[in-house]
Motif scaffolding. Sequence first.
Motif, PDB file in Angstrom:
ATOM      1  N   PRO A  50       0.792  -1.237   0.000  1.00 54.82           N
ATOM      2  CA  PRO A  50       0.000   0.000   0.000  1.00 54.82           C
ATOM      3  C   PRO A  50       0.821   1.282   0.000  1.00 54.82           C
ATOM      4  CG  PRO A  50      -0.868  -1.584   1.580  1.00 54.82           C
ATOM      5  CD  PRO A  50       0.436  -2.130   1.126  1.00 54.82           C
ATOM      6  N   SER A  51       1.957   1.273   0.684  1.00 53.92           N
ATOM      7  CA  SER A  51       2.801   2.451   0.743  1.00 53.92           C
ATOM      8  C   SER A  51       4.222   1.986   1.026  1.00 53.92           C
ATOM      9  CB  SER A  51       2.311   3.406   1.838  1.00 53.92           C
ATOM     10  OG  SER A  51       3.011   4.619   1.809  1.00 53.92           O
ATOM     11  N   VAL A  52       5.046   1.908  -0.019  1.00 57.19           N
ATOM     12  CA  VAL A  52       6.365   1.309   0.126  1.00 57.19           C
ATOM     13  C   VAL A  52       7.439   2.243  -0.443  1.00 57.19           C
ATOM     14  CG1 VAL A  52       6.121   0.084  -2.081  1.00 57.19           C
ATOM     15  CG2 VAL A  52       7.744  -0.753  -0.371  1.00 57.19           C
ATOM     16  N   LYS A  53       8.566   2.307   0.234  1.00 63.52           N
ATOM     17  CA  LYS A  53       9.702   3.073  -0.257  1.00 63.52           C
ATOM     18  C   LYS A  53      10.389   2.312  -1.388  1.00 63.52           C
ATOM     19  CE  LYS A  53      10.760   5.435   4.101  1.00 63.52           C
ATOM     20  NZ  LYS A  53      11.804   5.654   5.148  1.00 63.52           N
ATOM     21  N   GLY A  54      11.010   3.064  -2.276  1.00 63.67           N
ATOM     22  CA  GLY A  54      11.676   2.437  -3.397  1.00 63.67           C
ATOM     23  C   GLY A  54      12.752   1.458  -2.981  1.00 63.67           C
ATOM     24  N   GLU A  55      13.543   1.815  -1.970  1.00 66.18           N
ATOM     25  CA  GLU A  55      14.619   0.936  -1.534  1.00 66.18           C
ATOM     26  C   GLU A  55      14.068  -0.362  -0.939  1.00 66.18           C
ATOM     27  OE1 GLU A  55      16.973   2.878   1.394  1.00 66.18           O
ATOM     28  OE2 GLU A  55      15.270   3.464   2.654  1.00 66.18           O
ATOM     29  N   GLU A  56      12.872  -0.297  -0.328  1.00 64.06           N
ATOM     30  CA  GLU A  56      12.251  -1.499   0.226  1.00 64.06           C
ATOM     31  C   GLU A  56      11.756  -2.416  -0.889  1.00 64.06           C
ATOM     32  OE1 GLU A  56      10.545   0.560   4.355  1.00 64.06           O
ATOM     33  OE2 GLU A  56       9.210   0.241   2.643  1.00 64.06           O
ATOM     34  N   LEU A  57      11.190  -1.825  -1.935  1.00 67.48           N
ATOM     35  CA  LEU A  57      10.709  -2.624  -3.053  1.00 67.48           C
ATOM     36  C   LEU A  57      11.890  -3.227  -3.817  1.00 67.48           C
ATOM     37  CD1 LEU A  57       8.130  -3.537  -4.446  1.00 67.48           C
ATOM     38  CD2 LEU A  57       8.268  -1.517  -5.919  1.00 67.48           C
ATOM     39  N   ALA A  58      12.952  -2.457  -3.963  1.00 64.59           N
ATOM     40  CA  ALA A  58      14.158  -2.967  -4.626  1.00 64.59           C
ATOM     41  C   ALA A  58      14.735  -4.152  -3.846  1.00 64.59           C
ATOM     42  CB  ALA A  58      15.203  -1.863  -4.753  1.00 64.59           C
ATOM     43  N   LYS A  59      14.711  -4.060  -2.529  1.00 65.90           N
ATOM     44  CA  LYS A  59      15.199  -5.152  -1.689  1.00 65.90           C
ATOM     45  C   LYS A  59      14.337  -6.395  -1.863  1.00 65.90           C
ATOM     46  CE  LYS A  59      16.258  -6.385   3.109  1.00 65.90           C
ATOM     47  NZ  LYS A  59      16.236  -5.924   4.523  1.00 65.90           N
ATOM     48  N   ALA A  60      13.008  -6.195  -1.943  1.00 67.68           N
ATOM     49  CA  ALA A  60      12.095  -7.323  -2.143  1.00 67.68           C
ATOM     50  C   ALA A  60      12.350  -7.992  -3.494  1.00 67.68           C
ATOM     51  CB  ALA A  60      10.646  -6.844  -2.046  1.00 67.68           C
ATOM     52  N   PHE A  61      12.597  -7.178  -4.535  1.00 61.87           N
ATOM     53  CA  PHE A  61      12.914  -7.721  -5.856  1.00 61.87           C
ATOM     54  C   PHE A  61      14.185  -8.562  -5.786  1.00 61.87           C
ATOM     55  CE2 PHE A  61      10.739  -4.201  -8.608  1.00 61.87           C
ATOM     56  CZ  PHE A  61       9.503  -4.665  -8.180  1.00 61.87           C
ATOM     57  N   SER A  62      15.208  -8.015  -5.105  1.00 61.86           N
ATOM     58  CA  SER A  62      16.491  -8.702  -4.996  1.00 61.86           C
ATOM     59  C   SER A  62      16.356 -10.031  -4.254  1.00 61.86           C
ATOM     60  CB  SER A  62      17.502  -7.804  -4.278  1.00 61.86           C
ATOM     61  OG  SER A  62      18.740  -8.446  -4.117  1.00 61.86           O
ATOM     62  N   GLU A  63      15.592 -10.019  -3.165  1.00 62.48           N
ATOM     63  CA  GLU A  63      15.394 -11.248  -2.385  1.00 62.48           C
ATOM     64  C   GLU A  63      14.643 -12.298  -3.189  1.00 62.48           C
ATOM     65  OE1 GLU A  63      13.447  -9.827   1.095  1.00 62.48           O
ATOM     66  OE2 GLU A  63      15.328  -9.222   2.095  1.00 62.48           O
ATOM     67  N   HIS A  64      13.691 -11.839  -4.015  1.00 55.09           N
ATOM     68  CA  HIS A  64      12.914 -12.762  -4.850  1.00 55.09           C
ATOM     69  C   HIS A  64      13.821 -13.448  -5.876  1.00 55.09           C
ATOM     70  CE1 HIS A  64       8.804 -13.417  -7.039  1.00 55.09           C
ATOM     71  NE2 HIS A  64       9.558 -14.499  -7.055  1.00 55.09           N
ATOM     72  N   THR A  65      14.641 -12.665  -6.572  1.00 51.49           N
ATOM     73  CA  THR A  65      15.523 -13.266  -7.580  1.00 51.49           C
ATOM     74  C   THR A  65      16.559 -14.190  -6.939  1.00 51.49           C
ATOM     75  OG1 THR A  65      16.935 -11.284  -7.533  1.00 51.49           O
ATOM     76  CG2 THR A  65      15.233 -11.383  -9.235  1.00 51.49           C
ATOM     77  N   LYS A  66      17.108 -13.773  -5.799  1.00 53.92           N
ATOM     78  CA  LYS A  66      18.098 -14.616  -5.118  1.00 53.92           C
ATOM     79  C   LYS A  66      17.494 -15.927  -4.652  1.00 53.92           C
ATOM     80  CE  LYS A  66      21.207 -10.937  -3.546  1.00 53.92           C
ATOM     81  NZ  LYS A  66      21.754 -10.198  -2.369  1.00 53.92           N
ATOM     82  N   SER A  67      16.224 -15.894  -4.234  1.00 51.80           N
ATOM     83  CA  SER A  67      15.568 -17.116  -3.771  1.00 51.80           C
ATOM     84  C   SER A  67      15.413 -18.141  -4.891  1.00 51.80           C
ATOM     85  CB  SER A  67      14.191 -16.793  -3.179  1.00 51.80           C
ATOM     86  OG  SER A  67      13.260 -16.428  -4.198  1.00 51.80           O
ATOM     87  N   LEU A  68      15.434 -17.648  -6.133  1.00 55.83           N
ATOM     88  CA  LEU A  68      15.314 -18.531  -7.296  1.00 55.83           C
ATOM     89  C   LEU A  68      16.677 -18.838  -7.918  1.00 55.83           C
ATOM     90  CD1 LEU A  68      12.209 -16.873  -9.019  1.00 55.83           C
ATOM     91  CD2 LEU A  68      12.251 -19.035  -7.754  1.00 55.83           C
ATOM     92  N   GLY A  69      17.725 -18.328  -7.303  1.00 55.19           N
ATOM     93  CA  GLY A  69      19.063 -18.568  -7.827  1.00 55.19           C
ATOM     94  C   GLY A  69      19.389 -17.761  -9.070  1.00 55.19           C
ATOM     95  N   ILE A  70      18.707 -16.622  -9.254  1.00 52.10           N
ATOM     96  CA  ILE A  70      18.920 -15.779 -10.435  1.00 52.10           C
ATOM     97  C   ILE A  70      19.997 -14.740 -10.140  1.00 52.10           C
ATOM     98  CG2 ILE A  70      17.872 -14.118 -12.006  1.00 52.10           C
ATOM     99  CD1 ILE A  70      15.177 -15.451 -11.425  1.00 52.10           C
ATOM    100  N   GLU A  71      20.975 -14.637 -11.012  1.00 59.82           N
ATOM    101  CA  GLU A  71      22.013 -13.625 -10.889  1.00 59.82           C
ATOM    102  C   GLU A  71      22.100 -12.818 -12.179  1.00 59.82           C
ATOM    103  OE1 GLU A  71      25.698 -15.340  -9.784  1.00 59.82           O
ATOM    104  OE2 GLU A  71      24.995 -16.091  -7.846  1.00 59.82           O
ATOM    105  N   SER A  72      22.403 -11.550 -12.044  1.00 57.57           N
ATOM    106  CA  SER A  72      22.549 -10.702 -13.223  1.00 57.57           C
ATOM    107  C   SER A  72      24.025 -10.468 -13.524  1.00 57.57           C
ATOM    108  CB  SER A  72      21.833  -9.364 -13.015  1.00 57.57           C
ATOM    109  OG  SER A  72      22.427  -8.649 -11.949  1.00 57.57           O
ATOM    110  N   VAL A  73      24.284 -10.052 -14.746  1.00 56.49           N
ATOM    111  CA  VAL A  73      25.643  -9.754 -15.187  1.00 56.49           C
ATOM    112  C   VAL A  73      25.781  -8.237 -15.289  1.00 56.49           C
ATOM    113  CG1 VAL A  73      27.327 -10.034 -17.049  1.00 56.49           C
ATOM    114  CG2 VAL A  73      25.765 -11.918 -16.489  1.00 56.49           C
ATOM    115  N   ASP A  74      26.709  -7.668 -14.539  1.00 60.83           N
ATOM    116  CA  ASP A  74      26.877  -6.220 -14.510  1.00 60.83           C
ATOM    117  C   ASP A  74      27.797  -5.786 -15.648  1.00 60.83           C
ATOM    118  OD1 ASP A  74      26.873  -3.569 -13.859  1.00 60.83           O
ATOM    119  OD2 ASP A  74      28.179  -3.770 -12.101  1.00 60.83           O
ATOM    120  N   GLU A  75      27.303  -5.891 -16.861  1.00 58.56           N
ATOM    121  CA  GLU A  75      28.050  -5.470 -18.043  1.00 58.56           C
ATOM    122  C   GLU A  75      27.113  -4.707 -18.970  1.00 58.56           C
ATOM    123  OE1 GLU A  75      29.908  -8.758 -19.947  1.00 58.56           O
ATOM    124  OE2 GLU A  75      31.199  -9.256 -18.246  1.00 58.56           O
TER     125      GLU A  75
END
Length: 278
Positions: A50-75
């Motif tokens: 309902p009311s979330v800070k950007g850094e909190e949503l970014a953290k939730a996104f990161s935790e979701h991808t990590k839980s699935l073993g997804i990693e990004s390439v910083d290139e």
Amino acid sequence: MFDCAIIGGGPAGVSAAINLKLLDKSFIWFGTTSKKLSRAELIKNYVGFPSVKGEELAKAFSEHTKSLGIESVDELVTDVYRTDGYFTLLAKDKSYEAKTVILCSGVQTAKPLDGEEEFLGRGVSYCATCDGFLYKGKKIAVLCTDKKFEHEAEFLADVARTAYVIPLYKGYEIKSQNAKIVLKTPKSVTGDMRVKAVNFKDESLEVDGLFILRGSMSPSTLIKGIEIRDGHVRVDRRCATNIDGVFAAGDCTGRPYQYVKAVGEGNIAAHSVVEYLQ
């Protein structure tokens, strides 16, 4: 070879990566967490938050991808071209192959210089490690848009005979003694068959090449022939572009620039990739 290459680390890219993982497709994901999302003060229309800070949503996104073993390439992907039914992507000094592409590059806030796209490959480059040694002992200009690219600017300065480094931010710490700092904003790049000069409002610098160190590239520069309408990538309801096998999602496809919309389009693009591969 991957089933798909995702370009962009924002909400659309996150959504595409999660869905391709759940749909059991192989992919490579280029990009890091969106700074735009992390810096958002308050988001009130994201379903379930309902009311979330950007850094909190970014953290939730990161935790979701990590839980699935997804990693990004910083290139930074600097070129995408099609060969024999698949796509080759260039990033730094490496190449990658994928059957499809999902473009989630966001909106370009900086307009390209006049002449930038015209001289791409003819003196304009986006990759320091790819093309730097071509300018050994020559005179170059280096447009540095972010502090994180300073090591690349220093590398180029050490290779070239003369390097005019143009930082477009405050607090630069470029240490190479061969770097000549220019505190002006360039307006255009000009030449004949190749780059000859970088031009400012009140002067021009004669150079053999121009390196532009940005965090992202415009879709039309990245993928030749992709259709742009009103400054955005044109897509249909399936998030398909005019290029067979290339899909796009998020802010790069147009307004509204909303995280909810970006995530939804990332989902659609992932499912469209699966249909395309079948």
